[in-house]
Design a protein around this motif. Structure first.
Motif, PDB file in Angstrom:
ATOM      1  N   GLU A  92      30.132  41.556  33.528  1.00 38.86           N
ATOM      2  CA  GLU A  92      29.161  42.669  33.553  1.00 38.86           C
ATOM      3  C   GLU A  92      27.933  42.337  32.705  1.00 38.86           C
ATOM      4  O   GLU A  92      26.794  42.608  33.102  1.00 38.86           O
ATOM      5  N   ALA A  93      28.168  41.761  31.542  1.00 37.55           N
ATOM      6  CA  ALA A  93      27.042  41.465  30.640  1.00 37.55           C
ATOM      7  C   ALA A  93      26.127  40.401  31.247  1.00 37.55           C
ATOM      8  O   ALA A  93      24.896  40.504  31.174  1.00 37.55           O
ATOM      9  N   LEU A  94      26.730  39.401  31.883  1.00 37.98           N
ATOM     10  CA  LEU A  94      25.912  38.361  32.527  1.00 37.98           C
ATOM     11  C   LEU A  94      25.137  38.935  33.705  1.00 37.98           C
ATOM     12  O   LEU A  94      23.950  38.646  33.893  1.00 37.98           O
ATOM     13  N   ASP A  95      25.803  39.772  34.505  1.00 36.59           N
ATOM     14  CA  ASP A  95      25.138  40.345  35.681  1.00 36.59           C
ATOM     15  C   ASP A  95      23.972  41.242  35.284  1.00 36.59           C
ATOM     16  O   ASP A  95      22.941  41.280  35.960  1.00 36.59           O
ATOM     17  N   ARG A  96      24.138  41.942  34.171  1.00 37.85           N
ATOM     18  CA  ARG A  96      23.053  42.810  33.709  1.00 37.85           C
ATOM     19  C   ARG A  96      21.789  41.991  33.443  1.00 37.85           C
ATOM     20  O   ARG A  96      20.662  42.450  33.649  1.00 37.85           O
ATOM     21  N   LEU A  97      21.983  40.742  32.990  1.00 34.59           N
ATOM     22  CA  LEU A  97      20.827  39.872  32.713  1.00 34.59           C
ATOM     23  C   LEU A  97      20.437  39.031  33.929  1.00 34.59           C
ATOM     24  O   LEU A  97      19.466  38.277  33.868  1.00 34.59           O
ATOM     25  N   GLY A  98      21.233  39.102  34.978  1.00 33.97           N
ATOM     26  CA  GLY A  98      21.002  38.174  36.105  1.00 33.97           C
ATOM     27  C   GLY A  98      21.291  36.743  35.685  1.00 33.97           C
ATOM     28  O   GLY A  98      20.651  35.793  36.136  1.00 33.97           O
ATOM     29  N   ALA A  99      22.298  36.582  34.814  1.00 29.51           N
ATOM     30  CA  ALA A  99      22.539  35.263  34.226  1.00 29.51           C
ATOM     31  C   ALA A  99      23.756  34.554  34.807  1.00 29.51           C
ATOM     32  O   ALA A  99      24.152  33.518  34.310  1.00 29.51           O
ATOM     33  N   ARG A 100      24.346  35.174  35.850  1.00 28.42           N
ATOM     34  CA  ARG A 100      25.487  34.518  36.487  1.00 28.42           C
ATOM     35  C   ARG A 100      24.977  33.927  37.787  1.00 28.42           C
ATOM     36  O   ARG A 100      24.498  34.659  38.654  1.00 28.42           O
ATOM     37  N   GLY A 101      25.052  32.613  37.920  1.00 25.80           N
ATOM     38  CA  GLY A 101      24.464  31.976  39.098  1.00 25.80           C
ATOM     39  C   GLY A 101      25.490  31.206  39.893  1.00 25.80           C
ATOM     40  O   GLY A 101      26.673  31.205  39.566  1.00 25.80           O
ATOM     41  N   ASP A 102      24.975  30.520  40.941  1.00 29.10           N
ATOM     42  CA  ASP A 102      25.906  29.723  41.742  1.00 29.10           C
ATOM     43  C   ASP A 102      25.636  28.231  41.575  1.00 29.10           C
ATOM     44  O   ASP A 102      26.076  27.411  42.365  1.00 29.10           O
ATOM     45  N   GLY A 103      24.895  27.879  40.517  1.00 23.53           N
ATOM     46  CA  GLY A 103      24.668  26.453  40.238  1.00 23.53           C
ATOM     47  C   GLY A 103      25.948  25.814  39.730  1.00 23.53           C
ATOM     48  O   GLY A 103      26.846  26.486  39.247  1.00 23.53           O
ATOM     49  N   LEU A 104      26.010  24.505  39.850  1.00 20.25           N
ATOM     50  CA  LEU A 104      27.153  23.743  39.327  1.00 20.25           C
ATOM     51  C   LEU A 104      26.592  22.618  38.480  1.00 20.25           C
ATOM     52  O   LEU A 104      25.760  21.837  38.958  1.00 20.25           O
ATOM     53  N   LEU A 105      27.018  22.538  37.232  1.00 26.71           N
ATOM     54  CA  LEU A 105      26.563  21.416  36.408  1.00 26.71           C
ATOM     55  C   LEU A 105      26.947  20.124  37.110  1.00 26.71           C
ATOM     56  O   LEU A 105      28.070  20.001  37.611  1.00 26.71           O
ATOM     57  N   PRO A 106      26.028  19.159  37.164  1.00 26.18           N
ATOM     58  CA  PRO A 106      26.371  17.923  37.865  1.00 26.18           C
ATOM     59  C   PRO A 106      27.455  17.156  37.121  1.00 26.18           C
ATOM     60  O   PRO A 106      27.660  17.373  35.929  1.00 26.18           O
ATOM     61  N   GLU A 107      28.119  16.282  37.838  1.00 31.49           N
ATOM     62  CA  GLU A 107      29.091  15.416  37.175  1.00 31.49           C
ATOM     63  C   GLU A 107      28.355  14.557  36.154  1.00 31.49           C
ATOM     64  O   GLU A 107      27.257  14.054  36.444  1.00 31.49           O
ATOM     65  N   ILE A 108      28.944  14.398  34.974  1.00 33.00           N
ATOM     66  CA  ILE A 108      28.215  13.678  33.914  1.00 33.00           C
ATOM     67  C   ILE A 108      28.995  12.460  33.432  1.00 33.00           C
ATOM     68  O   ILE A 108      30.222  12.442  33.431  1.00 33.00           O
ATOM     69  N   ALA A 109      28.195  11.454  33.004  1.00 27.54           N
ATOM     70  CA  ALA A 109      28.801  10.224  32.485  1.00 27.54           C
ATOM     71  C   ALA A 109      28.898  10.275  30.963  1.00 27.54           C
ATOM     72  O   ALA A 109      29.732   9.572  30.374  1.00 27.54           O
ATOM     73  N   ALA A 110      28.061  11.068  30.314  1.00 25.10           N
ATOM     74  CA  ALA A 110      28.073  11.134  28.849  1.00 25.10           C
ATOM     75  C   ALA A 110      27.326  12.389  28.416  1.00 25.10           C
ATOM     76  O   ALA A 110      26.563  12.980  29.195  1.00 25.10           O
ATOM     77  N   TYR A 111      27.561  12.795  27.164  1.00 25.12           N
ATOM     78  CA  TYR A 111      26.940  14.019  26.630  1.00 25.12           C
ATOM     79  C   TYR A 111      26.428  13.745  25.221  1.00 25.12           C
ATOM     80  O   TYR A 111      27.055  13.020  24.450  1.00 25.12           O
ATOM     81  N   GLY A 112      25.297  14.363  24.886  1.00 25.55           N
ATOM     82  CA  GLY A 112      24.754  14.249  23.530  1.00 25.55           C
ATOM     83  C   GLY A 112      24.318  15.605  23.012  1.00 25.55           C
ATOM     84  O   GLY A 112      23.813  16.439  23.768  1.00 25.55           O
ATOM     85  N   GLU A 113      24.529  15.834  21.705  1.00 26.13           N
ATOM     86  CA  GLU A 113      24.133  17.103  21.073  1.00 26.13           C
ATOM     87  C   GLU A 113      23.628  16.804  19.671  1.00 26.13           C
ATOM     88  O   GLU A 113      24.152  15.929  18.978  1.00 26.13           O
ATOM     89  N   ILE A 114      22.590  17.539  19.251  1.00 30.91           N
ATOM     90  CA  ILE A 114      22.137  17.466  17.867  1.00 30.91           C
ATOM     91  C   ILE A 114      22.210  18.877  17.295  1.00 30.91           C
ATOM     92  O   ILE A 114      21.941  19.859  17.996  1.00 30.91           O
TER      93      ILE A 114
END
Ligand code: GLV
Ligand code: MN
Ligand code: MN
Length: 417
Positions: free
Chosen positions: A162-184
């Protein structure tokens, strides 16, 4: 067109800004929606295709080569209540800026890296409004079922869906398959500032056991009920709180961190003995073995508390991650980038959880820290210097370039670090 990182950081920090100089951007609130909209526009303006997935992760994809796999960079834009403006948000913006720099360098040179590049704002890393933390990355890494996440309620009974829908923040995208991840991320503790280092190459994570616990008692009159007849849930909870803290006495100093961080009391009325207390126990340690020992000790103490206070303590859900190393090749990549830039650096551990904590179990993952002044975090006074943010961005740009060029491909052979 290159962007001014500090100007973008200042603009981003206006969304959900608090009078005390921090932000309050709990997941899927209006302030979270506003910062997400701003960030999505920033990515789109630089040629990213911007989408949202079924659990509200917001991401942009930049394809150099159609059909090629991706490397992913990001963190989270949501915050704790009355929080600092650096936790998570610094990492999301640094990921976007670093990716833009790498994309522009390739375009100027007429080259393409081995991998396409994506940037993500993971939904609900903080887990304050909706538990557990690291929700968006938990769903993508298969640790948390999507349906469970979407059905999770906040203290007012509003579901994530409900909270996501209120913002229109629930989508039908799919994160692509990934080979590696980085975060700072900011360190959130004092060790780097104390050691005088600018860049932390995170080599290991502490483990965490979090338990939602309900203390069951019986409602009654505070004046008329005999003391001997009472089953006071709040008294039981008070004993549990001190028992959680007492655990640290059984372990070497600063190797175990224990907290009760959330408490709901029913009926919470002046002339009525509490019938129920719901609380969150948060245990962290360097090693999983130690944390298992702490948990066993706590259960023994709780059995005594139940008898003494005539209450019943029920463990209703848990959220756990174990101590684990980060990919050695990624740690070395960060060390090399810092050394090449003439920056002081050290191997550090993360005591806090991050989306990288989840993603590292799926693909080779790099986590970089910059110092937090006085180690303050989850507090409006959280602070990292502009110089450290910019130094971190320079290092992270090299991490993005390296991962896009396949720097962790060999580590991927033994994947999941
Ligand atoms: C983050 O989610 C943490 O619990 O440290
Ligand atoms: Mn964070
Ligand atoms: Mn946080």
């Amino acid at each position: 067109m290159s962007r001014d990182f500090l100007a973008d950081f200042a603009r981003m920090s206006t969304f959900g800004a608090t009078a005390g100089g921090g932000v309050d951007r709990q997941a899927a609130t209006d302030a979270d929606g506003q910062v997400r909209a701003w960030f999505g526009e920033l990515l789109a303006a630089h040629g990213f295709t911007v989408e949202q997935d079924a659990v509200g992760n917001l991401f942009g994809r930049y394809a150099f080569t159609e059909g090629a796999p991706y490397v992913l960079f990001g963190s989270h834009l949501d915050s704790q209540p009355l929080a600092g403006k650096y936790d998570g948000a610094y990492g999301v913006l640094a990921a976007a800026h670093a990716a833009i720099r790498v994309i522009e360098a390739h375009r100027a040179a007429g080259t393409a890296p081995a991998y396409n590049i994506a940037v993500v704002d993971w939904f609900n890393e903080e887990g304050c409004r909706f538990k557990p933390s690291m929700m968006g990355s938990g769903v993508v890494t298969g640790k948390l079922p999507l349906e469970t996440a979407l059905a999770t309620t906040d203290p007012r009974g509003v579901t994530v869906a409900e909270a996501l829908d209120r913002l229109g923040a629930r989508g039908d995208g799919l994160l692509p398959e990934i080979a590696a991840y980085g975060e700072i991320h900011i360190e959130q503790g004092p060790s780097m500032q104390e050691a005088g280092v600018t860049i932390g190459a995170v080599a290991e994570t502490w483990c965490a056991f979090k338990y939602e616990v309900v203390v069951h008692g019986e409602q009654g009159h505070t004046g008329s009920m005999r003391m001997a007849d009472r089953r006071d849930a709040l008294l039981g909870a008070a004993h549990v709180i001190t028992a959680v803290n007492d655990l640290i006495g059984h372990f070497p100093e600063e190797t175990l961190h224990t907290t009760v961080s959330e408490l709901y009391l029913e009926p919470n009325s002046p002339v009525t003995i509490a019938r129920e207390v719901r609380m969150l126990i948060d245990l962290r340690a360097e090693s999983t073995d130690e944390l298992e020992r702490a948990y066993a000790l706590l259960r023994e103490r709780i059995a005594e508390i139940e008898e003494r206070t005539r209450t019943r303590v029920e463990f209703v859900s848990d959220s756990v991650w174990r101590s684990a190393p980060f990919t050695e090749a990624g740690v070395r990549l960060v060390e090399q980038a810092a050394a090449d830039l003439g920056l002081t650096h050290a191997r550090v551990k993360t005591l806090a959880g991050h989306d990288a904590t989840n993603v590292k179990d799926l693909v080779p993952t790099v986590l970089v820290f910059i110092p937090s002044i006085d180690g303050i975090s989850h507090n409006e006074r959280e602070f990292s210097t502009d110089a450290d943010m910019l130094a971190g961005l320079d290092v992270f740009t090299r991490v993005v370039a390296g991962l896009a060029d396949g720097a962790l491909d060999e580590a991927a052979d033994g994947a999941g670090s």
